[in-house]
Design a protein around this motif. Sequence first.
Motif, PDB file in Angstrom:
ATOM      1  N   SER A 229       5.952  -9.349 -10.428  1.00  0.00           N
ATOM      2  CA  SER A 229       4.748  -9.294 -11.474  1.00  0.00           C
ATOM      3  C   SER A 229       3.439  -9.928 -10.484  1.00  0.00           C
ATOM      4  N   VAL A 230       3.869 -10.992  -9.894  1.00  0.00           N
ATOM      5  CA  VAL A 230       2.662 -11.678  -9.127  1.00  0.00           C
ATOM      6  C   VAL A 230       2.078 -10.777  -8.168  1.00  0.00           C
ATOM      7  N   SER A 231       2.837  -9.823  -7.602  1.00  0.00           N
ATOM      8  CA  SER A 231       2.227  -8.742  -6.719  1.00  0.00           C
ATOM      9  C   SER A 231       1.529  -7.550  -7.618  1.00  0.00           C
ATOM     10  N   MET A 232       2.168  -7.244  -8.754  1.00  0.00           N
ATOM     11  CA  MET A 232       1.599  -6.109  -9.555  1.00  0.00           C
ATOM     12  C   MET A 232       0.432  -6.183 -10.460  1.00  0.00           C
ATOM     13  N   ILE A 233       0.404  -7.535 -10.962  1.00  0.00           N
ATOM     14  CA  ILE A 233      -0.760  -7.799 -11.800  1.00  0.00           C
ATOM     15  C   ILE A 233      -2.068  -7.570 -11.077  1.00  0.00           C
ATOM     16  N   PRO A 234      -2.478  -7.924  -9.918  1.00  0.00           N
ATOM     17  CA  PRO A 234      -3.724  -7.844  -9.373  1.00  0.00           C
ATOM     18  C   PRO A 234      -3.659  -6.373  -9.048  1.00  0.00           C
ATOM     19  N   VAL A 235      -3.112  -5.574  -8.630  1.00  0.00           N
ATOM     20  CA  VAL A 235      -3.153  -4.170  -8.393  1.00  0.00           C
ATOM     21  C   VAL A 235      -3.636  -3.216  -9.889  1.00  0.00           C
ATOM     22  N   VAL A 236      -2.683  -3.980 -10.926  1.00  0.00           N
ATOM     23  CA  VAL A 236      -3.206  -3.203 -12.078  1.00  0.00           C
ATOM     24  C   VAL A 236      -4.863  -3.549 -12.604  1.00  0.00           C
ATOM     25  N   ILE A 237      -4.933  -5.057 -12.493  1.00  0.00           N
ATOM     26  CA  ILE A 237      -6.365  -5.447 -12.747  1.00  0.00           C
ATOM     27  C   ILE A 237      -7.401  -4.735 -12.110  1.00  0.00           C
ATOM     28  N   THR A 238      -7.236  -4.710 -11.051  1.00  0.00           N
ATOM     29  CA  THR A 238      -8.425  -4.228  -9.980  1.00  0.00           C
ATOM     30  C   THR A 238      -8.529  -2.578 -10.384  1.00  0.00           C
ATOM     31  N   THR A 239      -7.411  -1.801 -10.273  1.00  0.00           N
ATOM     32  CA  THR A 239      -7.506  -0.539 -10.487  1.00  0.00           C
ATOM     33  C   THR A 239      -8.125  -0.127 -12.025  1.00  0.00           C
ATOM     34  N   ALA A 240      -7.442  -0.911 -12.977  1.00  0.00           N
ATOM     35  CA  ALA A 240      -8.022  -0.896 -14.247  1.00  0.00           C
ATOM     36  C   ALA A 240      -9.425  -1.071 -14.469  1.00  0.00           C
ATOM     37  N   GLU A 241      -9.713  -2.334 -13.726  1.00  0.00           N
ATOM     38  CA  GLU A 241     -11.384  -2.548 -13.935  1.00  0.00           C
ATOM     39  C   GLU A 241     -12.446  -1.318 -13.559  1.00  0.00           C
ATOM     40  N   VAL A 242     -11.913  -0.850 -12.302  1.00  0.00           N
ATOM     41  CA  VAL A 242     -12.636   0.261 -11.727  1.00  0.00           C
ATOM     42  C   VAL A 242     -12.677   1.361 -12.924  1.00  0.00           C
ATOM     43  N   ARG A 288       3.293  -0.010  -5.790  1.00  0.00           N
ATOM     44  CA  ARG A 288       3.170  -0.991  -4.855  1.00  0.00           C
ATOM     45  C   ARG A 288       4.344  -2.252  -5.067  1.00  0.00           C
ATOM     46  N   VAL A 289       4.999  -2.033  -6.001  1.00  0.00           N
ATOM     47  CA  VAL A 289       6.103  -3.298  -5.980  1.00  0.00           C
ATOM     48  C   VAL A 289       7.388  -2.612  -6.014  1.00  0.00           C
ATOM     49  N   ILE A 290       7.628  -1.428  -5.998  1.00  0.00           N
ATOM     50  CA  ILE A 290       9.000  -0.863  -6.129  1.00  0.00           C
ATOM     51  C   ILE A 290       9.929  -0.987  -5.106  1.00  0.00           C
ATOM     52  N   GLY A 291       9.023  -1.131  -3.660  1.00  0.00           N
ATOM     53  CA  GLY A 291       9.821  -1.167  -2.523  1.00  0.00           C
ATOM     54  C   GLY A 291       9.784  -2.629  -1.736  1.00  0.00           C
ATOM     55  N   GLU A 292       9.231  -3.704  -2.684  1.00  0.00           N
ATOM     56  CA  GLU A 292       9.333  -4.975  -2.182  1.00  0.00           C
ATOM     57  C   GLU A 292      10.764  -5.701  -1.972  1.00  0.00           C
ATOM     58  N   THR A 293      10.818  -6.131  -1.013  1.00  0.00           N
ATOM     59  CA  THR A 293      11.886  -7.094  -0.765  1.00  0.00           C
ATOM     60  C   THR A 293      11.704  -8.594  -0.783  1.00  0.00           C
ATOM     61  N   SER A 294      10.760  -9.051  -0.092  1.00  0.00           N
ATOM     62  CA  SER A 294      10.724 -10.418   0.156  1.00  0.00           C
ATOM     63  C   SER A 294      10.657 -11.036  -1.084  1.00  0.00           C
TER      64      SER A 294
END
Lengths: 389, 278
Positions: A229-242, A288-294
Motif C-alpha cells: 500500500s505504501v507504494s500503491m497509494i501515491p500512484v492512485v492519488i496522483t492518477t486520480a487527481e489528474v 505497479r505493486v503486483i510484481g513488487e518483491t522487495s
Amino acid sequence: MSTNLPAPGRIRTGGLNPDQLFHLGSAVAGSFALTWMLFERILPVTSPLGFAVSWYALFLTMYAVISATTLDRVGVVDRVVGALVATAGAVLVAVLAGIVVFITIRGKGALAHTNFYTDTLALVGPDDGLTKGGIYSAMIGTFEQVALAILISVPVGIATAVYLNEVGGRLARTVRTVVHAMSAIPTIVAGLFIYAMFIIGFDLPHWLPLLGDRVSLPRSGFAASLALSVSMIPVVITTAEVVLRLVPNGLREASLALGTSRWQTVKGVVLPTARPGLITAVLLGIARVIGETSPVLLVAGYTNALNYDPFHGPQVSLPLFVFNLARQPFDVAIARAFGAAVVLLVLVVIFFATARILGGRAPGQVSARKQRRLSARLARRQLVEGNLL
Amino acid sequence: MTDTLTTPLPPLPTSAGTPATLSARNVGAWFGDHQVLEGVDLEMKAGQVTALIGPSGCGKSTFLRILNRMHELVPGASLSGEVLIDGDDIYAPTMPPIESRRRIGMVFQKANPFPTMSIHDNVLSGLKLAGKGFGKGRAAEAGDLVEHSLRSAGLWDEVRNRLGAPGGSLSGGQQQRLCIARALAVSPDVLLMDEPCSALDPTSTRRVEETIAAIAHEVTVVIVTHNMQQAQRVSDRCAFFLAAENQPGHIVEQGSTADIFENPRDERTSDYVNGRFG
Ligand SMILES: Nc1ncnc2c1ncn2[C@@H]1O[C@H](COP(=O)(O)OP(=O)(O)OP(=O)(O)O)[C@@H](O)[C@H]1O
Ligand SMILES: [Mg+2]
C-alpha cells in the motif's frame, strides 16, 4: 469502373524514397564489410560488443558521407538524427521482446503442465520433476495481498485526491508534495518501514488501555499488503487527481447552483463522471505493486505450504516465489521461477491493457452498456408507476 | 403538433416556488485586488423578467453570480453590499448558501447536463443530489414532476419517448432546455440565466424565449444577453452595465425595457442599444 480513365496513381509522400534506400543499404553493407575487415583481419582482438559498436559508428559516418553526395548539411543532419532516433526505438522494442521471449522460453517447460497452476510446492522434493508442484499458493498469496492492498489504498487514495482537487488550499500543496515524495520512496524502504513499525512492533502508551500494550504483527500476507500500500497509494492519488481535474468545472457549478452541498456534488456528480478514469487509477496502482518483491521480502515470510489466511502465518506471492526459486541450484526450480514470471508478466499486461482501454474514454462519456442500463432502469420504474396508477 | 406551451400542465407534485423580489444594494465585487463592480443597485421585481445588457467584460456575469452566491466559489473573489430576497439578506450568516442557491437557480451559457445521468434523472438531479429524491413508491410523483418541468422548458414533446437516454445525447439547444427544466424542477423563486442562447440556433433560441415567457409568472427571471432584440422581446425591465478604463463595472441606466430602447436618458445607453459601440 465505367470510365476509361486509369485511376490516378497516388503520390507517395512518406517512407523511404529509392535514393535514400540506396544510401542506407550501401552504408549498412559498407560499414559491415569494413568492420569485418578490422576485426577478422587487422585487429588481434575479437569482441562481439566491440564489433557492434564499431559497426554502428562506421555506419553513421558512412551514411552521413554518402548522403552528403546529394544533400546539403541540413539534409544530412536530418538523416543522421533520424537514424539515431529510429535505432533507439528499435533497441527498446528489441530489449522488451527479448525479455518476454527469453522468459517464456525458459519457463515453457513449467507452463506446459496443468499441475503448475493447481498445485503447491508443499510436498515437492528437489528431485521431483515439473510434473509435480506448482504456483497455486503463490497465486493465492498475490491475489489476497493485492486485494487487501486495494482495500487499503483505494479509499485512502481517492479520498486524498478528492481533498487535493475539490477542497484544496494551502495545506493541499503540502500534502501534494508529500505524495510526490512518497512515490519516490524505494520500495525496499517501504518494506523496512512496515518491518520496523509493525513486525518488530512498538509499545503503546499506558493511557491507551483498550488496544493492549504492544502493537506487533506476525509476518503475514497482511503485513505484505501494508508494505504494498505504501507504494500503491501515491500512484492512485496522483492518477486520480489528474482524472478529477478533467471533470469540467461547469458540472460542479451546475450541481452547486441546484442547491447541493459540496459533498453531495462530489458524490453525485464528480465521482460518477470521473469513474472510468478512477478505475484506470486503481488498475495502474495494481499494476505497479503486483510484481513488487522487495517490500514483500521482509514482511511476508516464506512458505511452500498453501496458506489461505493472510492474517496469520507466512504467505508466498508470485514475485517472492520467483525470487526464491531463481536462487536455487536446480534446473527444475529455475524453470518454475521462469514459469511464475511469465504468469506475473501476463497479469501485469492484462492490468495495463484494461487501464488503457478504460482510460481512453473521456470523462463522463457514457458507454453503450451504460446507456442500455439507464434506459432499462427507467423502463422498470415506469412499469412500477403504471402498476400504481 | 400541439403547442406545448398552452397545453395545461399537470399539477406540481412539490410546492411550487413563488416568484420573489431580488434586490441588490450597493454591490461591489473584486477578483483579488482588481475591482470589477462598484455601487450596483438593482431591483428585480417578482414575476418580471429583468435583462442585463452591456459590453463584454463589464461584470454582468459577475453580478449574476453574486445573486446566488456562486461568485464566492472563485478563489480570491470577494464582494461588498447586500442582496435581499423578499427582504432577507442572502449573505446573512444565518442563511446557508445551499438554501440561497436552491431558491435562486441558474442556467449557464454553456449547456451542462450531467453526462452520467439519463434525461429523466437530469431533471430530478437537484432533488436527488440533495438527498430529497422520490423513493421507490413515489415513481408516479417523480414522473409528474419530470413531465411538468420538461413541459415548462418546452422540451417534453421532443424527449417523451426517450427519457432514459443520456442527457448528452440531445442537441445543444435541447440540452440547454434540459438544463432549464433541471433548474425549474427544484421550484426556485428566481431563475438566473447567463447568455442562455449564445450557443443556440435561431429556432432553439425562439423556444428558449417562449419558455422564459411561459415561466415568468411562476419565477422571477434575470437574464444576461448580448442580443438587443432578445432583450426587447423577453424582458420587462432592463439594466445597462458599463465599465471604463479606470472605473469598475456599474449600472449606467435602468428602467422599463421600452424606455431603455426607445428613449434612453443616457447617451451611452442609446449608443449601445443602437449598436454604435460595444
Ligand atoms: N475568474 C476570474 N478571475 C479574475 N478576473 C475575472 C474572473 N472572471 C472575470 N474576471 C474579470 O471580471 C471582469 C468582469 O467579468 P464578467 O465575466 O463579469 O464580464 P461579462 O460582463 O459577463 O462579460 P461577457 O459579456 O464577455 O460575458 C472582467 O474584467 C474579467 O476580466
Ligand atoms: Mg459573461
